[in-house]
Design a protein around this motif. Structure first.
Motif, PDB file in Angstrom:
ATOM      1  N   LEU A 188       0.830  -1.206   0.000  1.00 35.36           N
ATOM      2  CA  LEU A 188       0.000   0.000   0.000  1.00 35.36           C
ATOM      3  C   LEU A 188       0.865   1.257   0.000  1.00 35.36           C
ATOM      4  O   LEU A 188       0.371   2.358  -0.270  1.00 35.36           O
ATOM      5  CB  LEU A 188      -0.920  -0.021   1.229  1.00 35.36           C
ATOM      6  N   GLY A 189       2.158   1.086   0.288  1.00 40.40           N
ATOM      7  CA  GLY A 189       3.071   2.223   0.285  1.00 40.40           C
ATOM      8  C   GLY A 189       2.926   3.118   1.494  1.00 40.40           C
ATOM      9  O   GLY A 189       3.189   4.327   1.422  1.00 40.40           O
ATOM     10  N   VAL A 190       2.551   2.529   2.628  1.00 36.13           N
ATOM     11  CA  VAL A 190       2.349   3.296   3.856  1.00 36.13           C
ATOM     12  C   VAL A 190       3.641   3.308   4.660  1.00 36.13           C
ATOM     13  O   VAL A 190       4.232   2.254   4.921  1.00 36.13           O
ATOM     14  CB  VAL A 190       1.203   2.692   4.693  1.00 36.13           C
ATOM     15  N   ALA A 191       4.077   4.489   5.066  1.00 37.41           N
ATOM     16  CA  ALA A 191       5.280   4.605   5.887  1.00 37.41           C
ATOM     17  C   ALA A 191       5.032   4.008   7.267  1.00 37.41           C
ATOM     18  O   ALA A 191       3.926   4.097   7.813  1.00 37.41           O
ATOM     19  CB  ALA A 191       5.694   6.068   6.010  1.00 37.41           C
ATOM     20  N   PHE A 192       6.088   3.400   7.831  1.00 39.62           N
ATOM     21  CA  PHE A 192       6.021   2.788   9.159  1.00 39.62           C
ATOM     22  C   PHE A 192       7.085   3.465  10.010  1.00 39.62           C
ATOM     23  O   PHE A 192       8.195   2.985  10.179  1.00 39.62           O
ATOM     24  CB  PHE A 192       6.257   1.289   9.050  1.00 39.62           C
ATOM     25  N   GLU A 193       6.721   4.611  10.541  1.00 35.97           N
ATOM     26  CA  GLU A 193       7.702   5.497  11.143  1.00 35.97           C
ATOM     27  C   GLU A 193       7.966   5.129  12.598  1.00 35.97           C
ATOM     28  O   GLU A 193       7.076   4.708  13.320  1.00 35.97           O
ATOM     29  CB  GLU A 193       7.211   6.941  11.048  1.00 35.97           C
ATOM     30  N   GLY A 194       9.222   5.331  13.033  1.00 36.35           N
ATOM     31  CA  GLY A 194       9.604   5.019  14.392  1.00 36.35           C
ATOM     32  C   GLY A 194      11.006   4.480  14.445  1.00 36.35           C
ATOM     33  O   GLY A 194      11.833   4.772  13.575  1.00 36.35           O
ATOM     34  N   ALA A 195      11.281   3.643  15.464  1.00 36.74           N
ATOM     35  CA  ALA A 195      12.642   3.162  15.657  1.00 36.74           C
ATOM     36  C   ALA A 195      12.632   1.782  16.285  1.00 36.74           C
ATOM     37  O   ALA A 195      11.694   1.389  16.982  1.00 36.74           O
ATOM     38  CB  ALA A 195      13.423   4.127  16.550  1.00 36.74           C
ATOM     39  N   THR A 196      13.720   1.029  16.001  1.00 33.88           N
ATOM     40  CA  THR A 196      14.005  -0.228  16.670  1.00 33.88           C
ATOM     41  C   THR A 196      15.092   0.046  17.699  1.00 33.88           C
ATOM     42  O   THR A 196      16.045   0.778  17.431  1.00 33.88           O
ATOM     43  CB  THR A 196      14.482  -1.286  15.669  1.00 33.88           C
ATOM     44  N   HIS A 197      14.963  -0.538  18.883  1.00 37.68           N
ATOM     45  CA  HIS A 197      15.936  -0.335  19.950  1.00 37.68           C
ATOM     46  C   HIS A 197      16.755  -1.607  20.128  1.00 37.68           C
ATOM     47  O   HIS A 197      16.364  -2.507  20.889  1.00 37.68           O
ATOM     48  CB  HIS A 197      15.221   0.038  21.247  1.00 37.68           C
ATOM     49  N   PRO A 198      17.890  -1.731  19.432  1.00 41.59           N
ATOM     50  CA  PRO A 198      18.658  -2.972  19.471  1.00 41.59           C
ATOM     51  C   PRO A 198      19.214  -3.288  20.845  1.00 41.59           C
ATOM     52  O   PRO A 198      19.554  -4.434  21.141  1.00 41.59           O
ATOM     53  CB  PRO A 198      19.782  -2.715  18.457  1.00 41.59           C
ATOM     54  N   VAL A 204       9.214   0.696  18.298  1.00 39.76           N
ATOM     55  CA  VAL A 204       8.182   1.719  18.497  1.00 39.76           C
ATOM     56  C   VAL A 204       7.912   2.317  17.122  1.00 39.76           C
ATOM     57  O   VAL A 204       8.643   3.184  16.650  1.00 39.76           O
ATOM     58  CB  VAL A 204       8.639   2.806  19.490  1.00 39.76           C
ATOM     59  N   ARG A 205       6.876   1.836  16.463  1.00 43.10           N
ATOM     60  CA  ARG A 205       6.592   2.263  15.091  1.00 43.10           C
ATOM     61  C   ARG A 205       5.087   2.398  14.875  1.00 43.10           C
ATOM     62  O   ARG A 205       4.291   1.686  15.493  1.00 43.10           O
ATOM     63  CB  ARG A 205       7.156   1.265  14.072  1.00 43.10           C
ATOM     64  N   MET A 206       4.720   3.282  13.945  1.00 43.18           N
ATOM     65  CA  MET A 206       3.307   3.492  13.653  1.00 43.18           C
ATOM     66  C   MET A 206       3.135   3.881  12.191  1.00 43.18           C
ATOM     67  O   MET A 206       3.931   4.657  11.649  1.00 43.18           O
ATOM     68  CB  MET A 206       2.743   4.591  14.553  1.00 43.18           C
ATOM     69  N   ALA A 207       2.113   3.334  11.571  1.00 44.13           N
ATOM     70  CA  ALA A 207       1.791   3.716  10.197  1.00 44.13           C
ATOM     71  C   ALA A 207       1.314   5.159  10.154  1.00 44.13           C
ATOM     72  O   ALA A 207       0.710   5.652  11.117  1.00 44.13           O
ATOM     73  CB  ALA A 207       0.712   2.785   9.640  1.00 44.13           C
ATOM     74  N   ASP A 208       1.583   5.835   9.022  1.00 44.66           N
ATOM     75  CA  ASP A 208       1.143   7.231   8.932  1.00 44.66           C
ATOM     76  C   ASP A 208      -0.299   7.352   8.444  1.00 44.66           C
ATOM     77  O   ASP A 208      -0.871   8.439   8.464  1.00 44.66           O
ATOM     78  CB  ASP A 208       2.090   8.048   8.051  1.00 44.66           C
ATOM     79  N   ARG A 209      -0.897   6.242   8.014  1.00 42.87           N
ATOM     80  CA  ARG A 209      -2.320   6.228   7.680  1.00 42.87           C
ATOM     81  C   ARG A 209      -2.814   4.795   7.777  1.00 42.87           C
ATOM     82  O   ARG A 209      -2.033   3.842   7.695  1.00 42.87           O
ATOM     83  CB  ARG A 209      -2.587   6.803   6.285  1.00 42.87           C
ATOM     84  N   LEU A 210      -4.110   4.628   7.949  1.00 37.71           N
ATOM     85  CA  LEU A 210      -4.699   3.305   8.143  1.00 37.71           C
ATOM     86  C   LEU A 210      -5.615   2.900   7.004  1.00 37.71           C
ATOM     87  O   LEU A 210      -6.153   1.785   7.013  1.00 37.71           O
ATOM     88  CB  LEU A 210      -5.492   3.261   9.460  1.00 37.71           C
ATOM     89  N   ALA A 258      -4.662  -2.812  10.401  1.00 35.04           N
ATOM     90  CA  ALA A 258      -5.074  -2.924  11.801  1.00 35.04           C
ATOM     91  C   ALA A 258      -4.046  -3.736  12.565  1.00 35.04           C
ATOM     92  O   ALA A 258      -3.315  -4.552  12.000  1.00 35.04           O
ATOM     93  CB  ALA A 258      -6.452  -3.588  11.905  1.00 35.04           C
ATOM     94  N   GLY A 259      -3.992  -3.524  13.879  1.00 34.85           N
ATOM     95  CA  GLY A 259      -3.093  -4.294  14.725  1.00 34.85           C
ATOM     96  C   GLY A 259      -1.634  -3.980  14.463  1.00 34.85           C
ATOM     97  O   GLY A 259      -1.264  -2.843  14.164  1.00 34.85           O
ATOM     98  N   ASP A 260      -0.771  -5.003  14.585  1.00 29.80           N
ATOM     99  CA  ASP A 260       0.669  -4.799  14.422  1.00 29.80           C
ATOM    100  C   ASP A 260       1.035  -4.330  13.022  1.00 29.80           C
ATOM    101  O   ASP A 260       2.114  -3.765  12.827  1.00 29.80           O
ATOM    102  CB  ASP A 260       1.424  -6.095  14.723  1.00 29.80           C
ATOM    103  N   ALA A 261       0.191  -4.543  12.060  1.00 21.14           N
ATOM    104  CA  ALA A 261       0.453  -4.006  10.720  1.00 21.14           C
ATOM    105  C   ALA A 261       0.412  -2.486  10.725  1.00 21.14           C
ATOM    106  O   ALA A 261       0.997  -1.834   9.856  1.00 21.14           O
ATOM    107  CB  ALA A 261      -0.579  -4.544   9.721  1.00 21.14           C
ATOM    108  N   ALA A 262      -0.242  -1.907  11.738  1.00 22.93           N
ATOM    109  CA  ALA A 262      -0.406  -0.455  11.826  1.00 22.93           C
ATOM    110  C   ALA A 262       0.430   0.174  12.926  1.00 22.93           C
ATOM    111  O   ALA A 262       0.755   1.364  12.856  1.00 22.93           O
ATOM    112  CB  ALA A 262      -1.881  -0.114  12.056  1.00 22.93           C
ATOM    113  N   HIS A 263       0.787  -0.616  13.954  1.00 21.83           N
ATOM    114  CA  HIS A 263       1.541  -0.058  15.078  1.00 21.83           C
ATOM    115  C   HIS A 263       2.169  -1.194  15.876  1.00 21.83           C
ATOM    116  O   HIS A 263       1.552  -2.233  16.094  1.00 21.83           O
ATOM    117  CB  HIS A 263       0.638   0.773  16.003  1.00 21.83           C
ATOM    118  N   VAL A 264       3.418  -1.003  16.302  1.00 22.49           N
ATOM    119  CA  VAL A 264       4.086  -1.972  17.172  1.00 22.49           C
ATOM    120  C   VAL A 264       4.616  -1.219  18.388  1.00 22.49           C
ATOM    121  O   VAL A 264       5.017  -0.064  18.296  1.00 22.49           O
ATOM    122  CB  VAL A 264       5.221  -2.722  16.456  1.00 22.49           C
ATOM    123  N   HIS A 265       4.623  -1.905  19.544  1.00 25.08           N
ATOM    124  CA  HIS A 265       4.803  -1.251  20.830  1.00 25.08           C
ATOM    125  C   HIS A 265       5.857  -1.953  21.669  1.00 25.08           C
ATOM    126  O   HIS A 265       6.082  -3.149  21.521  1.00 25.08           O
ATOM    127  CB  HIS A 265       3.488  -1.298  21.635  1.00 25.08           C
TER     128      HIS A 265
END
Length: 512
Positions: free
Chosen positions: A172-182, A272-278, A286-293
């Motif tokens: 869908l070309g949706v950005a998944f913005e945020g960061a991974t904390h290694p 810690v990442r979130m899609a810029d649109r749903l 929906a769910g982890d496809a849209a946001h990870v915590h």
């Protein structure tokens, strides 16, 4: 309109909840998942009170409560001393908030949902991978791979519930913005444990030795082991029985604790990442496809289930012709702010929990569980679907509280019993709302149940719990959405406002 109305990619808790909600509304739905079979692990084990309310609406709360593990946390110090804690935020209930936090392995939560889905006539299609999709103004055409062959599936809508590596989101070309904390890597597995009481969640938290949690589950021999050590953060090992056993000895100093061979393992890196649109046209995330915590507070799975609960009734109304496609725009408008809240809250709770690690048995690791993490205060006051004409008590957009009442025969009936099902509920407080309920019930053809709380009404509020929960001191009406949030608050006689609200749903046009 296609014969298939909704295709769901992903059969985790989010996809299963959405499929159940749609199927009970009579929506033609298929669920595909690239895994060879049901998820076998315990991963997301905390079910928040708000998610229990979702299960209640689906008729599953009692089954989930029976299957849950009573939680008492045993927190150990360095010398083998310990304290037992029962975090009050897990267990505090009230007439308006009747459900506790539950401790359930993820595989069991999914099994409960999957059983309902089967009773509704839908079977998850495993070993079926979404390869690609295209869409136009009328439908989505998806190509899926199963075994050596492919298949084309045409549906009105596609929902990506396919996890953090979502194929749907990427295509869908949706950005998944945020960061991974290694530097924050957790090894998790399901193992048999001996040498500890099986009626406690056992926890060691030491800034030098590391973090270890050993969590039993009711009715099964497998425990969840979760471990993080400072020595692993640069290059964590692959999880295994040997790695887990060595970590247990080094962190606890208790050689009597022994672990069996894992039946499931995972390496969890804090993201810690979130899609810029749903939404993109006829495709949703929906769910982890849209946001990870971060894991603190257990908000990830719960937020995904609640995404599904928000989207399901909207798809159902649009597909049945009772609402315009613009109703689906409100899914993104309502859930993106909640996803951002969940990311911020889980990050802050992780920081608070980490700050307790060095306090030994004086640490209060219940700090991870707050009123926020119960998710009962979340609402949509800012939404265009929230309209107010009566400002007493609860506000439009808020979660609709529960309350114990009595029916005409004197039997106990909760408001949640009235709300349960795929319908709006119009609740009238006081005799003067009786005629208004009748007018609205006769006029609107969509799914609606009416309830009069008054003497000789549908229910009586003899103990005043309903009036207290809703803050009603006189007479009023509240319209409760199918997902248990208040759509509208009005005076008891204002049938025009209620009918205008419901009729406006049909004229909502998408801005996309």
């Amino acid at each position: 309109m296609s014969d298939l109305q909704v295709l769901i990619a992903g059969a985790g808790p989010t996809g299963l909840t959405l499929a159940c909600d749609l199927a009970r509304r009579g929506v033609a739905v298929r669920v595909i998942d690239q895994a060879p079979g049901p998820f076998p692990g315990s991963r997301a084990k905390g079910v928040t009170p708000r998610t229990v309310e979702v299960l209640d609406d689906l008729g599953l709360a009692q089954e989930a409560v029976r299957a849950a593990t009573p939680l008492v946390m045993r927190h150990y110090g360095r010398e083998g001393t310990f304290t037992d804690q029962r975090p009050a935020s897990y267990w505090q209930t009230s007439p308006a908030e009747p459900h506790p936090q539950l401790l359930l392995p993820q595989w069991r939560t999914e099994a409960i949902l999957r059983s309902l889905l089967g009773r509704l006539g839908v079977t998850v299609e495993y070993a079926t991978r979404l390869a690609r999709f295209e869409q136009d103004g009328e439908q989505v055409t998806a190509t899926v791979q199963r075994d050596a062959g492919g298949q084309v599936i045409v549906a009105d809508y596609l929902v990506g519930c396919d996890g953090g590596h979502s194929t749907v989101r990427k295509q869908l070309g949706v950005a998944f913005e945020g960061a991974t904390h290694p530097g924050q890597t957790l090894l998790i597995g399901d193992v048999e444990v001996t040498g500890l009481r099986p009626d406690r969640l056992h926890l060691w938290a030491d800034p030098e030795r590391g973090l270890l949690q050993l969590c039993p589950f009711a009715g099964v021999t497998a425990w969840q082991v979760a471990v993080m050590t400072p020595a692993w953060q640069a290059r964590p090992p692959a999880p295994s029985q040997e790695v887990f056993q060595r970590a247990v000895l080094e962190i606890t100093g208790m050689p009597q604790i022994t672990l069996g061979a894992p039946t499931w393992t995972s390496t969890y890196r804090v993201n810690v990442r979130m899609a810029d649109r749903l939404r993109g046209g006829r495709v949703f995330l929906a769910g982890d496809a849209a946001h990870v915590h971060p894991p603190a507070g257990g908000l990830g799975m719960n937020t995904g289930i609640q995404d599904a609960y928000n989207l399901g009734w909207k798809l159902g109304l649009v597909l049945s012709g009772h609402a315009g496609d613009g109703l689906l725009d409100t899914y993104e408008g309502e859930r993106l702010p909640i996803a951002a809240w969940a990311l911020g809250t889980s990050t802050e709770r992780l920081r608070a929990m980490t700050g307790e690690f060095g306090k030994g048995t004086d640490a209060d690791l219940g700090v991870v569980n707050t009123d926020d993490t119960r998710q009962l205060r979340l609402g949509y006051r800012w939404s265009p679907l929230s309209r107010e004409g009566h400002r007493q008590g609860v506000r439009a957009g808020d979660r609709a509280p529960d309350a114990p009442c009595r029916d005409a025969a004197g039997a106990s009936v909760r408001l949640f019993d009235i709300f349960r099902g795929p319908h709006f509920t119009l609740v009238g407080f006081g005799q003067s709302s009786r005629s208004s309920l009748d007018v609205v019930g006769d006029a609107w053809p969509g799914p609606l149940r009416t309830c009069l709380i008054a003497e000789a009404g549908t229910l009586t509020d003899a103990d005043g719990h309903a009036a207290d929960a809703y803050g009603v001191t006189g007479e009023a009406m509240v319209l409760v959405r199918p997902d248990g949030h208040l759509a509208l608050t009005v005076e008891a006689h204002d049938t025009v406002a209620v009918l205008n609200y419901l009729e406006a749903l049909k004229t909502l046009l998408s801005g996309r």
